[in-house]
Design a protein around this motif. Structure first.
Motif, PDB file in Angstrom:
ATOM      1  N   ARG A   1      -4.410   3.457  -3.482  1.00  0.00           N
ATOM      2  CA  ARG A   1      -5.272   2.302  -3.207  1.00  0.00           C
ATOM      3  C   ARG A   1      -5.460   1.426  -4.420  1.00  0.00           C
ATOM      4  O   ARG A   1      -5.656   0.226  -4.304  1.00  0.00           O
TER       5      ARG A   1
ATOM      6  N   THR B   1      -0.872   7.436   6.021  1.00  0.00           N
ATOM      7  CA  THR B   1      -2.204   8.035   5.911  1.00  0.00           C
ATOM      8  C   THR B   1      -2.522   8.377   4.467  1.00  0.00           C
ATOM      9  O   THR B   1      -3.640   8.149   3.988  1.00  0.00           O
TER      10      THR B   1
ATOM     11  N   SER C   1       0.832  -1.206   0.000  1.00  0.00           N
ATOM     12  CA  SER C   1       0.000   0.000   0.000  1.00  0.00           C
ATOM     13  C   SER C   1       0.864   1.252   0.000  1.00  0.00           C
ATOM     14  O   SER C   1       0.534   2.246  -0.663  1.00  0.00           O
ATOM     15  N   THR C   2       1.986   1.211   0.717  1.00  0.00           N
ATOM     16  CA  THR C   2       2.861   2.375   0.749  1.00  0.00           C
ATOM     17  C   THR C   2       3.703   2.463  -0.521  1.00  0.00           C
ATOM     18  O   THR C   2       3.968   3.563  -1.026  1.00  0.00           O
TER      19      THR C   2
ATOM     20  N   ARG D   1      -3.455   5.386   2.648  1.00  0.00           N
ATOM     21  CA  ARG D   1      -4.774   4.890   3.040  1.00  0.00           C
ATOM     22  C   ARG D   1      -5.912   5.571   2.279  1.00  0.00           C
ATOM     23  O   ARG D   1      -6.898   4.945   1.936  1.00  0.00           O
TER      24      ARG D   1
END
Length: 281
Positions: free
Chosen positions: A280, A271, A34-35, A274
């Motif tokens: 995403r 964050t 995700s990062t 996210r």
């Protein structure tokens, strides 16, 4: 007074590399992936293999896993297909080491450094060869998998972020930390400006200070979330208040997340990963 970082009309494509994670749990891989999607907004982008037999350009090794270190020896990374090591305790394997907990920008920098060297060495190999290197001929048998996919990604998705804080220091910090990811970033110094700007422009994410002159962050968040045009915007509150009551007020106002002050860089990147669509998808 609001400020804005202009975004060039024509964004150049990112150079894409397939990164294979070895020795990590499924939960760790999801967190890392995700990062890593944020790197799609940088000059060098790192993605997971799409297919199980897709060859890797670079390896990320979990040094806390003995089997991963054995796998590292089997893959035998070299200057053309390098590795970066992550772990709690340093290991001497000849590749850059990033200690846990991971400092994301440091990890990105190490990945960029070894891949820049790899690209230079690959170009030398092609120049010195009678034929164009097909990505497989000179690779070890364990790495002779599918041919590499195109190495460039499409231009970055233009995503707008609004930072609302009356502190020039906080605004400068956020400017520096967001700049490497080429977001369209605007700044506001108070709640009234923030509401006006959110109504005039569509933002993917708003980083919102709680204590400001005029209306506070709770009220700003409440108005943003109660407006049909802006309610889907992610609101992340920046606060030095961490009591349960303060978090309850923030949740009641509709905020999506909290970041404590001073803002930890790793928490900021997590964050962003996210909430932003480019991270995403």
């Amino acid at each position: 007074m609001s400020q804005s970082i202009p975004v060039p009309q024509a964004e150049k494509a990112s150079r894409r590399f397939t990164l294979e994670m070895i020795g990590f749990s499924d939960a760790e891989k999801r967190m890392l992936a995700s990062t890593f999607r944020l790197t799609g907004r940088r000059d060098f982008c790192y993605i997971e293999p799409v297919e199980l037999d897709q060859r890797a350009d670079i390896y990320l090794i979990n040094a806390d896993n003995a089997e991963a270190l054995q796998s590292l020896r089997e893959h035998a990374p070299n200057v053309h297909s390098p590795a970066v090591i992550i772990g709690r305790e340093p290991v001497s394997v000849g590749w850059p080491f990033v200690q846990k907990p991971i400092q994301w920008m440091r990890l990105f920098e190490h990945l960029d450094e070894v891949m820049s060297t790899a690209l230079l060495e690959r170009s030398k190999r092609e120049k010195n060869s009678d034929t164009h290197w097909d990505g497989q001929t000179y690779r070890r048998s364990i790495d002779k998998k599918l041919p590499a996919e195109p190495v460039f990604m499409p231009p970055r998705l233009n995503e707008s972020v609004l930072v609302v804080d009356d502190s020039a220091t906080v605004r400068a910090f956020m400017r520096i930390k967001l700049a490497p990811f080429h977001f369209d970033v605007d700044f506001a110094e108070n709640g009234e400006q923030a509401i006006e700007m959110a109504q005039a422009k569509s933002y993917t994410c708003i980083f919102l200070d709680i204590m400001m002159p005029g209306i506070d962050g709770y009220e700003v968040c409440k108005r943003i979330k109660s407006n049909g045009d802006t309610k889907k915007t992610a609101v992340v509150m920046l606060t030095s208040k961490n009591s349960m009551f303060d978090k309850f007020r923030g949740n009641w106002a509709g905020c999506d997340a909290y970041l404590g002050k001073p803002v930890p860089e790793n928490d900021l990147l997590a964050t962003i990963a996210r909430f932003l669509p480019s991270a995403r998808s």
